[in-house]
Design an enzyme around this catalytic site. Sequence first.
Site, mmCIF file in Angstrom:
data_model
loop_
_atom_site.group_PDB
_atom_site.id
_atom_site.type_symbol
_atom_site.label_atom_id
_atom_site.label_comp_id
_atom_site.label_asym_id
_atom_site.label_seq_id
_atom_site.Cartn_x
_atom_site.Cartn_y
_atom_site.Cartn_z
ATOM 1 N N HIS A 5 3.498 -2.625 3.158
ATOM 2 C CA HIS A 5 3.469 -1.236 2.717
ATOM 3 C C HIS A 5 4.641 -0.899 1.818
ATOM 4 C CE1 HIS A 5 0.471 -1.029 5.933
ATOM 5 N NE2 HIS A 5 0.000 0.032 5.276
ATOM 6 N N ASP A 26 0.812 -1.223 0.000
ATOM 7 C CA ASP A 26 0.000 0.000 0.000
ATOM 8 C C ASP A 26 0.847 1.276 0.000
ATOM 9 O OD1 ASP A 26 -2.081 -1.767 0.215
ATOM 10 O OD2 ASP A 26 -2.893 -0.924 2.078
ATOM 11 N N ASP A 27 0.153 2.350 -0.367
ATOM 12 C CA ASP A 27 0.628 3.735 -0.171
ATOM 13 C C ASP A 27 1.716 4.201 -1.154
ATOM 14 O OD1 ASP A 27 -1.112 3.630 1.970
ATOM 15 O OD2 ASP A 27 0.455 3.450 3.491
HETATM 16 NI NI NI Z 1 -2.671 3.053 3.478
#
Ligand code: NI
Length: 455
Positions: free
Chosen positions: A391, A247-248
């Site tokens: 992440h 993610d991100d």
């Molecule tokens: Ni996030």
Amino acid sequence: MSETHDEKAPSEGMAGPTNNQDFGLVGKGAGFIPTGDANAMPEGGSQGKRDGRGRRFVVRTLVPLLVLAAILGGGYFWWSHLRPVQVTVNGTLQRVTVGTTIDQLKSDEGIQTAPGNYVSVSGNILAEGEGYPYSVIVNDKDMDYDEASAYKVSGGERISVGDGKDRMEPYTTETVNQPPRLLMDGNVGAINYISQWGATTVKDVLTGQESGEQADGTVYQQGQDCVITVKDVKPTGSQKLVALTFDDGPSRYTGQYLQILKDKGVKATFFCLGNEVDANPDGAKAIVDAGCQICSHSYDHPDLRTSDAQTVLDQLRSSFSSIEGATGVKTTAFRPPYGSFTQRTWLSTQGAATVAVRWDIDTEDWKQPGADQIVSNACADVHSGSIILMHDGGGNRDQDVEALPQIIDTLKSQGYTFVTIDELMASDSSIPKEVASGNYPMPADAVWPTELGDA
Ligand code: NI
């Protein structure tokens, strides 16, 4: 000349044809009347002849005709009003007079029936026993009460007399368009997706004039609710599939992840932020070029559950648009920031997104617990269909970069195959192919719901 001829004429027993001929001549006063002679006697004589012939006509022709008519008329009256006929009443053959009504039949045959009730439009009883007194079926045809009460037996039919039906209160009718509602099917699972698009129902709504109650009448177009299915992915068969997700990003770590994945020969899925894609379109493009899947993670990571409806829609649309702009990939799949997405949040999407992907394995890498702990968190509870959360952006990812090769090796040694999210969804036959494709725009004929409903 004609005078003499006329005087001979009234002899009895003259043949019919001659009689008729003479009668005709006299009637017209042929050759004589035009003279206007006051002494002309034959006129009175002619009248007498007419009466005599008329009487014979009455006796010989008219009377028999009248008698015949009376016989025929009487016969007709008997046939239509008094003739006995056979009918089957409630399964028993009965002999009754033609033209018998249902009321007479009930009374003659001693048929007992219970009356229906007087009911509201939604079927609640307003007055017990004040419905129709009986119901009638003739030769399998269900009659309404007015028809039944006016019915007359004709002979040969099968009649069923039963209990009376309910009688509905008077009502008004209004045709309404009822939009679909948004329903959740299931409440625990890593994947939420639109399993059924909504459609409008067009129907009559009846309002009882006495009860004030409302009920559905004729349905002209049967719509359907929009349904969001919530479930874990369950790959069919004995295959062991697992999906790594980051993610991100994209971030400064994206390239390192992609290199590790390439070295290990596996694919993963990146849930990217629109603003990071806009800032680093090459990073986004590299994800796609590596054969990995790219999806949305909103535009700038708000908690969508507490965002207003327009913000939810803008966050989804703008991030999908950023991804398409940078990579050419059209997607309607996303991961909500913090996994925070409810039934009400779905209502705000207007159909812009079709699958929300959460996870069932959280590596808790954001706590930076050490590479070994991240490996342990990733692998401990994995099962086929698992989605592992890691992440890419949002902080220092050195521990992830260290942990990733070990995670892949560990799970490979347990027999797992690494797949992208669309491949994982495609492995579950209960998930529609369109949803599994990761790009499933709302069909043109679908109608987005305006309110929530209970499944
Ligand atoms: Ni996030």
